[in-house]
Design a protein around this motif. Structure first.
Motif, PDB file in Angstrom:
ATOM      1  N   ALA A 141       0.838  -1.199   0.000  1.00  0.00           N
ATOM      2  CA  ALA A 141       0.000   0.000   0.000  1.00  0.00           C
ATOM      3  C   ALA A 141       0.874   1.251   0.000  1.00  0.00           C
ATOM      4  N   ASP A 142       1.920   1.192   0.797  1.00  0.00           N
ATOM      5  CA  ASP A 142       2.839   2.320   0.863  1.00  0.00           C
ATOM      6  C   ASP A 142       4.222   1.752   1.143  1.00  0.00           C
ATOM      7  N   GLU A 143       5.108   1.843   0.188  1.00  0.00           N
ATOM      8  CA  GLU A 143       6.420   1.203   0.317  1.00  0.00           C
ATOM      9  C   GLU A 143       7.406   1.983   1.170  1.00  0.00           C
ATOM     10  N   THR A 144       7.079   3.198   1.516  1.00  0.00           N
ATOM     11  CA  THR A 144       8.005   4.020   2.289  1.00  0.00           C
ATOM     12  C   THR A 144       7.707   3.874   3.780  1.00  0.00           C
ATOM     13  N   PRO A 145       8.668   3.350   4.551  1.00  0.00           N
ATOM     14  CA  PRO A 145       8.438   3.226   5.996  1.00  0.00           C
ATOM     15  C   PRO A 145       8.289   4.595   6.638  1.00  0.00           C
ATOM     16  N   LYS A 146       7.425   4.673   7.632  1.00  0.00           N
ATOM     17  CA  LYS A 146       7.179   5.920   8.347  1.00  0.00           C
ATOM     18  C   LYS A 146       7.887   5.877   9.694  1.00  0.00           C
ATOM     19  N   PRO A 147       8.057   7.025  10.360  1.00  0.00           N
ATOM     20  CA  PRO A 147       8.658   7.025  11.693  1.00  0.00           C
ATOM     21  C   PRO A 147       7.919   6.048  12.607  1.00  0.00           C
ATOM     22  N   GLY A 148       8.697   5.327  13.390  1.00  0.00           N
ATOM     23  CA  GLY A 148       8.126   4.332  14.285  1.00  0.00           C
ATOM     24  C   GLY A 148       7.994   2.952  13.661  1.00  0.00           C
ATOM     25  N   ASP A 149       8.265   2.839  12.359  1.00  0.00           N
ATOM     26  CA  ASP A 149       8.193   1.541  11.689  1.00  0.00           C
ATOM     27  C   ASP A 149       9.235   0.604  12.300  1.00  0.00           C
ATOM     28  N   PRO A 150       8.908  -0.673  12.518  1.00  0.00           N
ATOM     29  CA  PRO A 150       9.866  -1.632  13.086  1.00  0.00           C
ATOM     30  C   PRO A 150      11.167  -1.748  12.278  1.00  0.00           C
ATOM     31  N   ALA A 151      11.131  -1.375  11.015  1.00  0.00           N
ATOM     32  CA  ALA A 151      12.349  -1.437  10.194  1.00  0.00           C
ATOM     33  C   ALA A 151      13.434  -0.525  10.745  1.00  0.00           C
ATOM     34  N   PHE A 152      13.031   0.462  11.516  1.00  0.00           N
ATOM     35  CA  PHE A 152      13.989   1.416  12.068  1.00  0.00           C
ATOM     36  C   PHE A 152      14.420   1.093  13.494  1.00  0.00           C
ATOM     37  N   ALA A 153      13.987  -0.016  14.027  1.00  0.00           N
ATOM     38  CA  ALA A 153      14.252  -0.353  15.434  1.00  0.00           C
ATOM     39  C   ALA A 153      15.746  -0.351  15.773  1.00  0.00           C
ATOM     40  N   LYS A 154      16.574  -0.789  14.878  1.00  0.00           N
ATOM     41  CA  LYS A 154      18.014  -0.863  15.155  1.00  0.00           C
ATOM     42  C   LYS A 154      18.825   0.173  14.372  1.00  0.00           C
ATOM     43  N   VAL A 155      18.151   1.139  13.795  1.00  0.00           N
ATOM     44  CA  VAL A 155      18.822   2.154  12.991  1.00  0.00           C
ATOM     45  C   VAL A 155      19.268   3.308  13.882  1.00  0.00           C
ATOM     46  N   GLN A 156      20.506   3.741  13.683  1.00  0.00           N
ATOM     47  CA  GLN A 156      21.021   4.930  14.360  1.00  0.00           C
ATOM     48  C   GLN A 156      21.560   5.874  13.297  1.00  0.00           C
ATOM     49  N   ASN A 157      21.195   7.112  13.397  1.00  0.00           N
ATOM     50  CA  ASN A 157      21.722   8.133  12.496  1.00  0.00           C
ATOM     51  C   ASN A 157      22.667   9.016  13.285  1.00  0.00           C
ATOM     52  N   ARG A 158      23.860   9.195  12.751  1.00  0.00           N
ATOM     53  CA  ARG A 158      24.846  10.045  13.400  1.00  0.00           C
ATOM     54  C   ARG A 158      25.428  10.998  12.372  1.00  0.00           C
ATOM     55  N   LEU A 159      25.344  12.257  12.682  1.00  0.00           N
ATOM     56  CA  LEU A 159      25.927  13.270  11.826  1.00  0.00           C
ATOM     57  C   LEU A 159      27.392  13.388  12.224  1.00  0.00           C
ATOM     58  N   ILE A 160      28.291  13.008  11.316  1.00  0.00           N
ATOM     59  CA  ILE A 160      29.713  12.993  11.652  1.00  0.00           C
ATOM     60  C   ILE A 160      30.479  14.156  11.037  1.00  0.00           C
ATOM     61  N   ALA A 161      29.882  14.842  10.093  1.00  0.00           N
ATOM     62  CA  ALA A 161      30.564  15.981   9.479  1.00  0.00           C
ATOM     63  C   ALA A 161      29.538  16.892   8.830  1.00  0.00           C
ATOM     64  N   THR A 162      29.846  18.160   8.869  1.00  0.00           N
ATOM     65  CA  THR A 162      29.054  19.145   8.134  1.00  0.00           C
ATOM     66  C   THR A 162      30.034  20.037   7.382  1.00  0.00           C
ATOM     67  N   ALA A 163      29.530  20.726   6.418  1.00  0.00           N
ATOM     68  CA  ALA A 163      30.390  21.621   5.649  1.00  0.00           C
ATOM     69  C   ALA A 163      30.997  22.688   6.564  1.00  0.00           C
TER      70      ALA A 163
END
Length: 191
Positions: free
Chosen positions: A9-31
């Motif tokens: 129905a919708d292929e894009t996971p939304k916030p809170g989707d179990p697919a993100f349970a082990k995902v960590q985002n870390r910003l390591i550099a900016t311009a």
């Protein structure tokens, strides 16, 4: 495959989707952080760093003319900063090719124009992904005597062949692909 696509129905996971349970985002550099890091290095060497911004854009050769004017003002009048000063900037300039273009990219073209305008100065310009334009270099290094050692800078700039100029001097910066792309980096040392 077709049934699977029709079932979704919708292929894009939304916030809170179990697919993100082990995902960590870390910003390591900016311009901007990359420019701040360079400023720290210059300050440690007793060179006043001046960050001009991480979103500098425009035609590379024209941006170089503006920065050359800033360098002249600092050298001649000590305004608004007293030398030694490092003018540090990021952002991606452009090179508009008319007719047959030579070899090179926006970083090397910036430096070639800067060299013509200043007669030579310590400066570096590189793309953080390791590729400046279509060649194998990340950018180049301009020295106070580059314009005396090099081939006809004006002719090569007119042909957009900054690679040819810096290659002849052995002053290309070649890092290979870095697998990252924070921004272009430019530093001009005004002493």
């Amino acid at each position: 495959m077709k049934a699977r696509l029709e079932k979704a129905a919708d292929e894009t996971p939304k916030p809170g989707d179990p697919a993100f349970a082990k995902v960590q985002n870390r910003l390591i550099a900016t311009a901007h952080r990359s420019l701040e890091a360079a400023a720290e290095v210059f300050a440690h060497a007793n060179v006043q760093p001046v960050i001009l911004g991480d979103t500098v854009t425009g035609e590379a050769a024209e941006v170089a003319k503006v920065m050359a004017a800033m360098a002249r003002e600092i050298r001649i009048h000590g305004k608004p900063w007293q030398p030694p000063v490092a003018l540090i900037s990021g952002g991606e300039c452009t090179v508009t090719i008319s007719g047959e273009g030579g070899r090179g990219g926006r970083c090397a073209e910036f430096l070639l124009s800067l060299g013509i305008e200043t007669g030579g100065i310590w400066a570096i310009a590189c793309d953080t992904d390791g590729i400046d334009g279509s060649e194998d270099n990340a950018g180049a290094l301009l020295t106070p005597d580059s314009m005396k050692r090099g081939p006809d800078a004006n002719a090569l700039l007119a042909q957009h062949d900054s690679y040819g100029f810096f290659h002849a001097l052995g002053d290309l910066v070649v890092t290979g692909p870095t697998r990252t792309n924070v921004n272009d980096y430019r530093a001009i040392l005004v002493d």
